[in-house]
Design an enzyme around this catalytic site. Structure first.
Site, mmCIF file in Angstrom:
data_model
loop_
_atom_site.group_PDB
_atom_site.id
_atom_site.type_symbol
_atom_site.label_atom_id
_atom_site.label_comp_id
_atom_site.label_asym_id
_atom_site.label_seq_id
_atom_site.Cartn_x
_atom_site.Cartn_y
_atom_site.Cartn_z
ATOM 1 C CE LYS A 105 -2.234 5.136 -1.786
ATOM 2 N NZ LYS A 105 -1.811 3.850 0.041
ATOM 3 C CG HIS A 117 -2.289 1.120 1.151
ATOM 4 N ND1 HIS A 117 -2.380 2.298 1.853
ATOM 5 C CD2 HIS A 117 -3.392 0.136 0.356
ATOM 6 C CE1 HIS A 117 -3.415 2.139 1.502
ATOM 7 N NE2 HIS A 117 -4.299 1.516 0.129
ATOM 8 C CG ASP A 165 19.085 11.531 -9.391
ATOM 9 O OD1 ASP A 165 18.508 10.728 -9.919
ATOM 10 O OD2 ASP A 165 18.197 12.784 -10.399
#
Length: 175
Positions: free
Chosen positions: A112, A110, A117
């Site tokens: 996000k 779940h 870089d």
């Protein structure tokens, strides 16, 4: 973010210095939440690590593919149940040669977040879907603090290894 056109932004990233080509679509362009997110992603020069529950926004997928074509190492971890849904961009990204791994256990992957870089963390409640971008009340936090980036990078690496296909279990072990 209201519906908007980011074609000029993607075209500039694909061919820096090329003459601007106006997009014939009727959508407005300009500074929006989506264009700011895309600019942050397109700032990647070496790597982009994505850990996303749901990814169906075609504009964000195009930005990720563009980075891959520029030689940026892109890795994506996603949720197995959501990667196959109608509109998911995961197959498109995989077909383009981007490394994708997914969970195999019960429960959702779940997270996000994105790491650009190994220096910039993009996280929040936002699923990378057109619905979420245009209609939901979502939040996105962009952080360039090494301590936070390091913690999320370590989580990404842990999950990346855990979801290595060599570790998949296709048959239950005999007792």
């Amino acid at each position: 973010s209201r519906p908007c056109c980011i074609e000029a932004l993607l075209a500039e990233a694909a061919e820096p210095g090329a003459p601007a080509r106006p997009c014939p679509c009727p959508l407005p362009s300009g500074d929006t939440a989506l264009s700011r997110l895309v600019r942050r992603l397109l700032s990647a020069r070496r790597s982009l690590d994505l850990c996303l529950f749901s990814f169906s926004c075609p504009q964000l997928a195009r930005a990720v593919q563009l980075l891959h074509r520029r030689g940026v190492r892109v890795r994506l971890v996603t949720d197995a149940q959501y990667m196959g849904l109608h509109g998911s961009q995961i197959g498109r990204l995989r077909h383009a040669g981007i490394q994708v791994r997914h969970d195999q256990d019960s429960g959702y992957m779940h997270h996000k977040f994105a790491i650009v870089d190994r220096r910039m963390l993009i996280t929040g409640s936002l699923n990378w879907t057109t619905q979420a971008i245009q209609s939901n009340r979502e939040n996105v936090l962009v952080v360039e603090d090494a301590e936070y980036v390091k913690a999320f990078q370590e989580e990404f690496e842990r999950i990346w290894e855990e979801y290595n296909p060599a570790n998949y279990r296709f048959f239950p072990e005999k007792q």
